[in-house]
Design a protein around this motif. Structure first.
Motif, PDB file in Angstrom:
ATOM      1  N   UNK A  96     112.101  56.117  32.444  1.00 34.77           N
ATOM      2  CA  UNK A  96     112.913  56.190  31.231  1.00 34.77           C
ATOM      3  C   UNK A  96     114.028  57.221  31.337  1.00 34.77           C
ATOM      4  N   UNK A  97     113.928  58.125  32.299  1.00 30.87           N
ATOM      5  CA  UNK A  97     115.001  59.096  32.541  1.00 30.87           C
ATOM      6  C   UNK A  97     115.971  58.612  33.611  1.00 30.87           C
ATOM      7  N   UNK A  98     115.796  57.375  34.069  1.00 35.52           N
ATOM      8  CA  UNK A  98     116.697  56.821  35.068  1.00 35.52           C
ATOM      9  C   UNK A  98     118.089  56.594  34.500  1.00 35.52           C
ATOM     10  N   UNK A  99     119.038  56.384  35.392  1.00 34.92           N
ATOM     11  CA  UNK A  99     120.433  56.166  35.010  1.00 34.92           C
ATOM     12  C   UNK A  99     120.578  54.940  34.118  1.00 34.92           C
ATOM     13  N   UNK A 100     121.661  54.903  33.352  1.00 33.23           N
ATOM     14  CA  UNK A 100     121.993  53.696  32.606  1.00 33.23           C
ATOM     15  C   UNK A 100     122.109  52.542  33.608  1.00 33.23           C
ATOM     16  N   UNK A 101     121.619  51.400  33.237  1.00 34.28           N
ATOM     17  CA  UNK A 101     121.741  50.216  34.107  1.00 34.28           C
ATOM     18  C   UNK A 101     123.097  49.573  33.835  1.00 34.28           C
ATOM     19  N   UNK A 102     124.020  49.808  34.764  1.00 35.61           N
ATOM     20  CA  UNK A 102     125.408  49.386  34.565  1.00 35.61           C
ATOM     21  C   UNK A 102     125.669  47.942  34.974  1.00 35.61           C
ATOM     22  N   UNK A 103     124.647  47.226  35.394  1.00 33.71           N
ATOM     23  CA  UNK A 103     124.806  45.815  35.712  1.00 33.71           C
ATOM     24  C   UNK A 103     125.838  45.568  36.795  1.00 33.71           C
ATOM     25  N   UNK A 104     126.770  44.656  36.502  1.00 28.54           N
ATOM     26  CA  UNK A 104     127.772  44.269  37.499  1.00 28.54           C
ATOM     27  C   UNK A 104     128.760  45.388  37.821  1.00 28.54           C
ATOM     28  N   UNK A 105     128.764  46.440  37.036  1.00 30.37           N
ATOM     29  CA  UNK A 105     129.654  47.574  37.316  1.00 30.37           C
ATOM     30  C   UNK A 105     129.084  48.484  38.409  1.00 30.37           C
ATOM     31  N   UNK A 106     127.818  48.349  38.711  1.00 25.25           N
ATOM     32  CA  UNK A 106     127.161  49.235  39.675  1.00 25.25           C
ATOM     33  C   UNK A 106     127.841  49.166  41.032  1.00 25.25           C
ATOM     34  N   UNK A 107     128.148  50.345  41.574  1.00 23.74           N
ATOM     35  CA  UNK A 107     128.742  50.437  42.905  1.00 23.74           C
ATOM     36  C   UNK A 107     130.245  50.241  42.947  1.00 23.74           C
ATOM     37  N   UNK A 108     130.884  50.019  41.818  1.00 25.36           N
ATOM     38  CA  UNK A 108     132.326  49.798  41.803  1.00 25.36           C
ATOM     39  C   UNK A 108     133.079  51.112  41.602  1.00 25.36           C
ATOM     40  N   UNK A 109     134.273  51.256  42.160  1.00 30.33           N
ATOM     41  CA  UNK A 109     135.060  52.478  41.981  1.00 30.33           C
ATOM     42  C   UNK A 109     135.455  52.673  40.518  1.00 30.33           C
ATOM     43  N   UNK A 110     135.393  53.895  40.039  1.00 31.04           N
ATOM     44  CA  UNK A 110     135.753  54.183  38.655  1.00 31.04           C
ATOM     45  C   UNK A 110     137.228  53.864  38.388  1.00 31.04           C
ATOM     46  N   UNK A 111     138.064  54.075  39.388  1.00 27.76           N
ATOM     47  CA  UNK A 111     139.491  53.787  39.226  1.00 27.76           C
ATOM     48  C   UNK A 111     139.711  52.308  38.925  1.00 27.76           C
ATOM     49  N   UNK A 112     138.914  51.478  39.553  1.00 26.99           N
ATOM     50  CA  UNK A 112     139.001  50.032  39.332  1.00 26.99           C
ATOM     51  C   UNK A 112     138.426  49.658  37.966  1.00 26.99           C
ATOM     52  N   UNK A 113     137.298  50.277  37.593  1.00 26.62           N
ATOM     53  CA  UNK A 113     136.661  49.982  36.318  1.00 26.62           C
ATOM     54  C   UNK A 113     137.535  50.399  35.134  1.00 26.62           C
ATOM     55  N   UNK A 114     138.342  51.437  35.327  1.00 26.92           N
ATOM     56  CA  UNK A 114     139.208  51.910  34.245  1.00 26.92           C
ATOM     57  C   UNK A 114     140.232  50.865  33.817  1.00 26.92           C
TER      58      UNK A 114
END
Length: 237
Positions: free
Chosen positions: A82-100
């Protein structure tokens, strides 16, 4: 007055440029190991009833640095999913610059309570906050029952989870949680009482921890002073 020490994991090669999420095998890099060691040194004097961690490697490694050399039960890291990271789904492993550049990014920043991350494994931010806060309440009760109401314990988790727990402690709507900062290897402390939680420190990356040591009994036997859970009027120490 159970005291929670919230620690964010140390740096990894993915911290910052990439949304690591639940990517397996993300471990501390040299900088992160140095941060974990420094944090362990700072907290060496603070007695802990337990050391708990997200199951992800970067958190377990950070928690193990704090637990090393401590007597049981704090000398052995317990994991709680329950203290694990948010499950970001398809966003996992993607660059933040791209996600922005994604339309959802702006919603994450301004209205996170409405966000569910894309993909089959994507999690709602509100759901992530709920599971983490529920875990805190469960651990508070367990620690108090097993070690007394003045016991302290440590949880090593992730930035968004820590921010969500702090928002709850402050009585803030989840939509305000982006105003809170939790840097790698930072220490945040929340003291839980019957009346309300108190945020004792936030995003501390180098302060003295003397105030977290057990206090000697009051000379007047505890009579005449503020009751547990009362805030000192005027902000005095």
């Amino acid at each position: 007055m159970t005291t929670l020490l919230l620690v964010r994991h140390g740096l990894t090669a993915m911290t910052g440029p990439v949304l690591a999420g639940w990517t397996p095998g993300v471990r501390l890099d040299e900088r992160g190991r140095a941060q974990a060691s420094a944090l362990a040194g700072r907290l060496e004097r603070v007695p802990l009833a337990a050391v708990v961690s997200s199951p992800l490697d970067r958190c377990v490694e950070t928690a193990e640095a704090v637990a090393a050399g401590r007597p049981e039960p704090a000398g052995k890291v317990e994991t709680d999913e329950r203290f694990g990271e948010v499950r970001y789904g398809d966003w996992t492993g993607r660059p933040l610059k791209e996600l922005a550049e994604e339309p959802l990014w702006r919603v994450v920043q301004t209205h996170p309570s409405a966000v569910r991350f894309p993909g089959e494994e994507g999690e709602a931010m509100a759901g992530a906050q709920h599971r983490a806060v529920t875990a805190i309440r469960d651990w508070n009760a367990r620690i108090a029952a097993e070690h007394g109401e003045d016991a302290a314990y440590l949880v090593c988790s992730h930035g968004d989870i820590i921010k969500a727990v702090v928002a709850d402690a402050l009585g803030l709507h989840l939509d305000q949680f982006q105003r809170i900062q939790a840097d790698p290897a930072s220490l945040t402390v929340v003291r839980y009482t019957e009346l309300r939680p108190f945020l004792v420190r936030l995003n501390d990356i180098g302060g003295d921890v003397g105030e977290l040591l057990p206090k000697p009994p009051a000379g007047d036997g505890g009579q005449g002073g503020p009751r547990p859970g009362d805030a000192v009027v005027g902000g005095g120490a």
